[in-house]
Design a protein around this motif. Structure first.
Motif, PDB file in Angstrom:
ATOM      1  N   GLU A  91       0.835  -1.197   0.000  1.00 51.46           N
ATOM      2  CA  GLU A  91       0.000   0.000   0.000  1.00 51.46           C
ATOM      3  C   GLU A  91       0.874   1.253   0.000  1.00 51.46           C
ATOM      4  O   GLU A  91       1.884   1.322   0.697  1.00 51.46           O
ATOM      5  CB  GLU A  91      -0.891   0.033   1.243  1.00 51.46           C
ATOM      6  CG  GLU A  91      -1.910  -1.088   1.307  1.00 51.46           C
ATOM      7  CD  GLU A  91      -3.145  -0.811   0.478  1.00 51.46           C
ATOM      8  OE1 GLU A  91      -3.221   0.259  -0.143  1.00 51.46           O
ATOM      9  OE2 GLU A  91      -4.024  -1.664   0.449  1.00 51.46           O
ATOM     10  N   HIS A  92       0.475   2.228  -0.798  1.00 56.06           N
ATOM     11  CA  HIS A  92       1.161   3.505  -0.839  1.00 56.06           C
ATOM     12  C   HIS A  92       0.142   4.633  -0.818  1.00 56.06           C
ATOM     13  O   HIS A  92      -0.984   4.469  -1.266  1.00 56.06           O
ATOM     14  CB  HIS A  92       2.018   3.633  -2.109  1.00 56.06           C
ATOM     15  CG  HIS A  92       3.218   2.758  -2.095  1.00 56.06           C
ATOM     16  ND1 HIS A  92       3.172   1.459  -2.516  1.00 56.06           N
ATOM     17  CD2 HIS A  92       4.487   2.988  -1.706  1.00 56.06           C
ATOM     18  CE1 HIS A  92       4.368   0.924  -2.392  1.00 56.06           C
ATOM     19  NE2 HIS A  92       5.187   1.837  -1.898  1.00 56.06           N
ATOM     20  N   MET A  93       0.571   5.751  -0.298  1.00 54.34           N
ATOM     21  CA  MET A  93      -0.243   6.961  -0.286  1.00 54.34           C
ATOM     22  C   MET A  93       0.410   7.942  -1.261  1.00 54.34           C
ATOM     23  O   MET A  93       1.584   8.270  -1.142  1.00 54.34           O
ATOM     24  CB  MET A  93      -0.260   7.550   1.126  1.00 54.34           C
ATOM     25  CG  MET A  93      -1.020   8.853   1.239  1.00 54.34           C
ATOM     26  SD  MET A  93      -0.960   9.516   2.910  1.00 54.34           S
ATOM     27  CE  MET A  93       0.681  10.232   2.933  1.00 54.34           C
ATOM     28  N   VAL A  94      -0.368   8.373  -2.250  1.00 52.12           N
ATOM     29  CA  VAL A  94       0.105   9.332  -3.238  1.00 52.12           C
ATOM     30  C   VAL A  94      -0.384  10.711  -2.804  1.00 52.12           C
ATOM     31  O   VAL A  94      -1.558  10.889  -2.495  1.00 52.12           O
ATOM     32  CB  VAL A  94      -0.441   8.984  -4.637  1.00 52.12           C
ATOM     33  CG1 VAL A  94       0.044   9.989  -5.662  1.00 52.12           C
ATOM     34  CG2 VAL A  94      -0.046   7.567  -5.018  1.00 52.12           C
ATOM     35  N   VAL A  95       0.515  11.712  -2.777  1.00 52.97           N
ATOM     36  CA  VAL A  95       0.176  13.032  -2.258  1.00 52.97           C
ATOM     37  C   VAL A  95       0.414  14.114  -3.312  1.00 52.97           C
ATOM     38  O   VAL A  95       1.450  14.130  -3.973  1.00 52.97           O
ATOM     39  CB  VAL A  95       1.019  13.360  -1.000  1.00 52.97           C
ATOM     40  CG1 VAL A  95       0.663  14.728  -0.446  1.00 52.97           C
ATOM     41  CG2 VAL A  95       0.846  12.289   0.063  1.00 52.97           C
ATOM     42  N   VAL A  96      -0.566  15.014  -3.433  1.00 52.55           N
ATOM     43  CA  VAL A  96      -0.478  16.163  -4.337  1.00 52.55           C
ATOM     44  C   VAL A  96      -0.886  17.412  -3.558  1.00 52.55           C
ATOM     45  O   VAL A  96      -1.850  17.377  -2.797  1.00 52.55           O
ATOM     46  CB  VAL A  96      -1.412  15.977  -5.558  1.00 52.55           C
ATOM     47  CG1 VAL A  96      -1.463  17.239  -6.410  1.00 52.55           C
ATOM     48  CG2 VAL A  96      -0.988  14.779  -6.387  1.00 52.55           C
TER      49      VAL A  96
END
Length: 197
Positions: A91-96
């Motif tokens: 699992e990864h969290m993508v941040v913008v």
């Protein structure tokens, strides 16, 4: 496919991978770069080992985030978060970040991907707290959050529905948005004000 995923980057291949292809391109178009990379690099300083690749990518990422935060110049910003799985099903969290720059343009900047143990609201919160702490960002400047497809948001909605204060808050917000939206429609047209009709 990049070298980070086990891609073969040997010299005999026509496509040596993104990193070496880019390094070769830079060497072919800049004499100063060509003088110190690949076959012209002194000793074992060819910068082609996978660990060096990762170090360089991390350095670029750090500098890019610093530049983005400098560009934000203390402005309010929104945080957009999405969950993602990599090929190894981690699992990864993508941040913008989304903000308005000095030219009044809306800017969205990819900040990074961070490994999370799972995508529960607590795990995402801890990852966001870590990001804010590491980059010395103030939570008081955050003006919005978006979570695209994050299943944990369903749990937050269910919890919010059971809380009378939160229900009242969102009902009040909805009413204000409707009032402001209706007010905009009632404003006279510009041509009417100028005597066009």
């Amino acid at each position: 496919m990049s070298s980070f995923c086990g891609h073969d980057e040997s010299d005999t291949l026509s496509n040596k991978g993104n990193y070496l292809e880019l390094l070769q391109f830079l060497a072919d178009h800049d004499e100063k770069v060509n003088a110190v990379v690949l076959e012209n690099a002194p000793g074992n300083l060819k910068l082609i080992a996978p660990t060096i690749h990762k170090d360089l990518v991390n350095a670029y990422a750090t500098e890019t985030i610093k530049k983005t935060i400098k560009d934000m110049d203390g402005a309010f910003f929104s945080l957009l978060v999405d969950e993602s799985l990599d090929v190894s099903v981690k699992e990864h969290m993508v941040v913008v970040f989304r903000y308005v720059d000095k030219s009044r343009d809306v800017i969205e900047r990819f900040v990074g991907i961070q490994h999370v143990s799972n995508t529960t609201s607590n795990s995402l919160k801890e990852a966001i707290d870590t990001l804010f702490s590491r980059e010395e960002l103030s939570i008081s400047m955050l003006r919005g959050q978006g979570y695209d497809g994050a299943s944990n948001m369903k749990a937050l909605v269910v919890m919010a529905m059971g809380n009378a204060d939160i229900d009242t808050f969102f009902t009040s917000c909805n009413s204000r948005v409707n009032i402001v939206g209706a007010s905009c429609k009632l404003l006279p047209r510009e041509s009417t004000l100028e005597g066009g009709e």
